[in-house]
Design a protein around this motif. Structure first.
Motif, PDB file in Angstrom:
ATOM      1  N   UNK A 221       0.834  -1.204   0.000  1.00  0.00           N
ATOM      2  CA  UNK A 221       0.000   0.000   0.000  1.00  0.00           C
ATOM      3  C   UNK A 221       0.869   1.254   0.000  1.00  0.00           C
ATOM      4  N   UNK A 222       1.969   1.209   0.741  1.00  0.00           N
ATOM      5  CA  UNK A 222       2.884   2.347   0.770  1.00  0.00           C
ATOM      6  C   UNK A 222       3.501   2.583  -0.606  1.00  0.00           C
ATOM      7  N   UNK A 223       3.772   1.507  -1.336  1.00  0.00           N
ATOM      8  CA  UNK A 223       4.376   1.628  -2.668  1.00  0.00           C
ATOM      9  C   UNK A 223       3.402   2.231  -3.673  1.00  0.00           C
ATOM     10  N   UNK A 224       2.160   1.760  -3.696  1.00  0.00           N
ATOM     11  CA  UNK A 224       1.227   2.185  -4.745  1.00  0.00           C
ATOM     12  C   UNK A 224       0.482   3.467  -4.412  1.00  0.00           C
ATOM     13  N   UNK A 225       0.445   3.832  -3.127  1.00  0.00           N
ATOM     14  CA  UNK A 225      -0.335   5.003  -2.723  1.00  0.00           C
ATOM     15  C   UNK A 225       0.231   6.292  -3.309  1.00  0.00           C
ATOM     16  N   UNK A 226      -0.647   7.151  -3.775  1.00  0.00           N
ATOM     17  CA  UNK A 226      -0.372   8.500  -4.259  1.00  0.00           C
ATOM     18  C   UNK A 226       0.272   8.558  -5.634  1.00  0.00           C
ATOM     19  N   UNK A 227       0.609   7.414  -6.205  1.00  0.00           N
ATOM     20  CA  UNK A 227       1.077   7.421  -7.586  1.00  0.00           C
ATOM     21  C   UNK A 227       0.137   6.626  -8.491  1.00  0.00           C
ATOM     22  N   UNK A 228      -0.277   5.438  -8.040  1.00  0.00           N
ATOM     23  CA  UNK A 228      -1.186   4.627  -8.823  1.00  0.00           C
ATOM     24  C   UNK A 228      -2.626   4.690  -8.302  1.00  0.00           C
ATOM     25  N   UNK A 229      -2.780   5.121  -7.068  1.00  0.00           N
ATOM     26  CA  UNK A 229      -4.111   5.137  -6.448  1.00  0.00           C
ATOM     27  C   UNK A 229      -4.049   6.004  -5.196  1.00  0.00           C
ATOM     28  N   UNK A 230      -5.187   6.147  -4.548  1.00  0.00           N
ATOM     29  CA  UNK A 230      -5.231   6.658  -3.183  1.00  0.00           C
ATOM     30  C   UNK A 230      -5.728   5.529  -2.289  1.00  0.00           C
ATOM     31  N   UNK A 231      -5.092   5.372  -1.154  1.00  0.00           N
ATOM     32  CA  UNK A 231      -5.461   4.332  -0.192  1.00  0.00           C
ATOM     33  C   UNK A 231      -6.212   4.983   0.947  1.00  0.00           C
ATOM     34  N   UNK A 232      -7.360   4.424   1.293  1.00  0.00           N
ATOM     35  CA  UNK A 232      -8.118   4.929   2.432  1.00  0.00           C
ATOM     36  C   UNK A 232      -8.909   3.799   3.054  1.00  0.00           C
ATOM     37  N   UNK A 233      -9.416   4.026   4.249  1.00  0.00           N
ATOM     38  CA  UNK A 233     -10.248   3.032   4.925  1.00  0.00           C
ATOM     39  C   UNK A 233     -11.648   3.052   4.338  1.00  0.00           C
ATOM     40  N   UNK A 234     -12.404   2.017   4.604  1.00  0.00           N
ATOM     41  CA  UNK A 234     -13.785   1.971   4.120  1.00  0.00           C
ATOM     42  C   UNK A 234     -14.620   3.077   4.744  1.00  0.00           C
ATOM     43  N   UNK A 235     -14.366   3.380   6.018  1.00  0.00           N
ATOM     44  CA  UNK A 235     -15.116   4.448   6.680  1.00  0.00           C
ATOM     45  C   UNK A 235     -14.860   5.791   5.997  1.00  0.00           C
ATOM     46  N   UNK A 236     -13.609   6.034   5.627  1.00  0.00           N
ATOM     47  CA  UNK A 236     -13.283   7.279   4.928  1.00  0.00           C
ATOM     48  C   UNK A 236     -13.926   7.300   3.546  1.00  0.00           C
ATOM     49  N   UNK A 237     -13.858   6.187   2.830  1.00  0.00           N
ATOM     50  CA  UNK A 237     -14.443   6.120   1.493  1.00  0.00           C
ATOM     51  C   UNK A 237     -15.935   6.390   1.512  1.00  0.00           C
ATOM     52  N   UNK A 238     -16.646   5.754   2.440  1.00  0.00           N
ATOM     53  CA  UNK A 238     -18.104   5.882   2.473  1.00  0.00           C
ATOM     54  C   UNK A 238     -18.543   7.325   2.625  1.00  0.00           C
ATOM     55  N   UNK A 239     -17.705   8.132   3.247  1.00  0.00           N
ATOM     56  CA  UNK A 239     -18.035   9.544   3.389  1.00  0.00           C
ATOM     57  C   UNK A 239     -17.969  10.343   2.098  1.00  0.00           C
ATOM     58  N   UNK A 240     -17.316   9.766   1.082  1.00  0.00           N
ATOM     59  CA  UNK A 240     -17.183  10.457  -0.201  1.00  0.00           C
ATOM     60  C   UNK A 240     -18.163   9.946  -1.271  1.00  0.00           C
ATOM     61  N   UNK A 241     -18.821   8.827  -1.016  1.00  0.00           N
ATOM     62  CA  UNK A 241     -19.667   8.247  -2.063  1.00  0.00           C
ATOM     63  C   UNK A 241     -20.865   9.137  -2.383  1.00  0.00           C
ATOM     64  N   UNK A 242     -21.169   9.287  -3.677  1.00  0.00           N
ATOM     65  CA  UNK A 242     -22.318  10.102  -4.057  1.00  0.00           C
ATOM     66  C   UNK A 242     -23.640   9.366  -3.840  1.00  0.00           C
TER      67      UNK A 242
END
Length: 254
Positions: free
Chosen positions: A233-254
């Motif tokens: 996750x440290x390798x791919x984060x911020x270059x290939x994707x953004x890594x976040x928890x499910x709780x954080x993600x759910x706050x952004x869902x439309x």
């Protein structure tokens, strides 16, 4: 030489600050920072759009969740069983419940849900890619109709949800997923499943190279060990994707 040493100390301090926490959990905007991004500014909030967003569940198949009876194993077999126990505990206590929550939310909100799985078209696996033929752990023979190759029923597809079948690590390289996503109008993908350092990483990198916007759900993924999971996750984060928890993600869902 002294200047280089001071720069190295500063970089190490920035990395440590980005990767450690005191008090409340670290926000996704600061977590999983590699040295490349230790001092990078915080990313903007994602703007996820209805009609462009999909959930991709990767390789959560029966073969990876089945276990032998420990009493029947010899010494080396029992040692390997014990080594894999943390993975199975994480899957049942963290990852599968998280994937269920994501599925419930995406389905309830009308977002596309897609699956990828490893399976070959032939009984002897002669159609597999080289990465799945080499000796070792990854050399699995999973004919497409066998129980072992199926997605586990508890988080399996419903109705006409799309499943792509691959003999590669990347779900994009080995299938028609790229065309399918384009036809569906999807440009933003949330990824979860297994294994973080193998098929998740390979798929995410391929998606990023094709200009898809990708979020990887930390608690929706697992690797053979927590160290492998966190390191990838440290390798791919911020270059290939953004890594976040499910709780954080759910706050952004439309």
């Amino acid at each position: 030489m002294r200047c280089y040493h001071l720069q190295t100390i500063a970089a190490d301090a920035a990395l440590e600050a980005a990767m450690t926490t005191t008090g409340p959990p670290v926000s996704w905007k600061q977590a999983y920072r590699s040295l490349y991004y230790a001092a990078a500014p915080a990313p903007a909030d994602p703007k996820l759009e209805r009609g462009k967003l999909g959930l991709l569940v990767i390789d959560v198949q029966n073969v990876y969740l089945q276990r032998s009876e420990p009493a029947a194993l010899d010494g080396p077999g029992r040692a390997m069983y014990d080594a894999w126990t943390p993975f199975h505990e994480r899957m049942h206590r963290v990852v599968l419940p998280t994937i269920r929550r994501l599925l419930d939310r995406f389905r309830g909100d009308g977002h596309e849900v897609l699956y990828a799985r490893i399976a070959c078209q032939t009984r002897d696996g002669r159609d597999r890619s080289l990465s799945q033929k080499l000796p070792g752990w990854n050399n699995l023979l999973l004919p497409k109709d066998e129980w072992e190759s199926q997605i586990i029923a508890d988080i399996g597809p419903q109705a006409d949800e799309i499943i792509v079948t691959k003999t590669t690590d990347s779900a994009l390289t080995g299938t028609n997923l790229r065309l399918t996503l384009t036809n569906l109008g999807i440009s933003q993908l949330v990824c979860c499943g297994i294994f973080t350092d193998q098929c998740i990483s390979s798929t995410v990198r391929s998606l990023a190279d094709e200009s898809f916007s990708v979020i990887v759900v930390d608690d929706g993924c697992a690797a053979a060990s927590d160290d492998l999971h966190r390191h990838e996750l440290e390798i791919i984060n911020m270059i290939y994707c953004h890594v976040m928890s499910s709780a954080e993600l759910l706050g952004y869902l439309p």
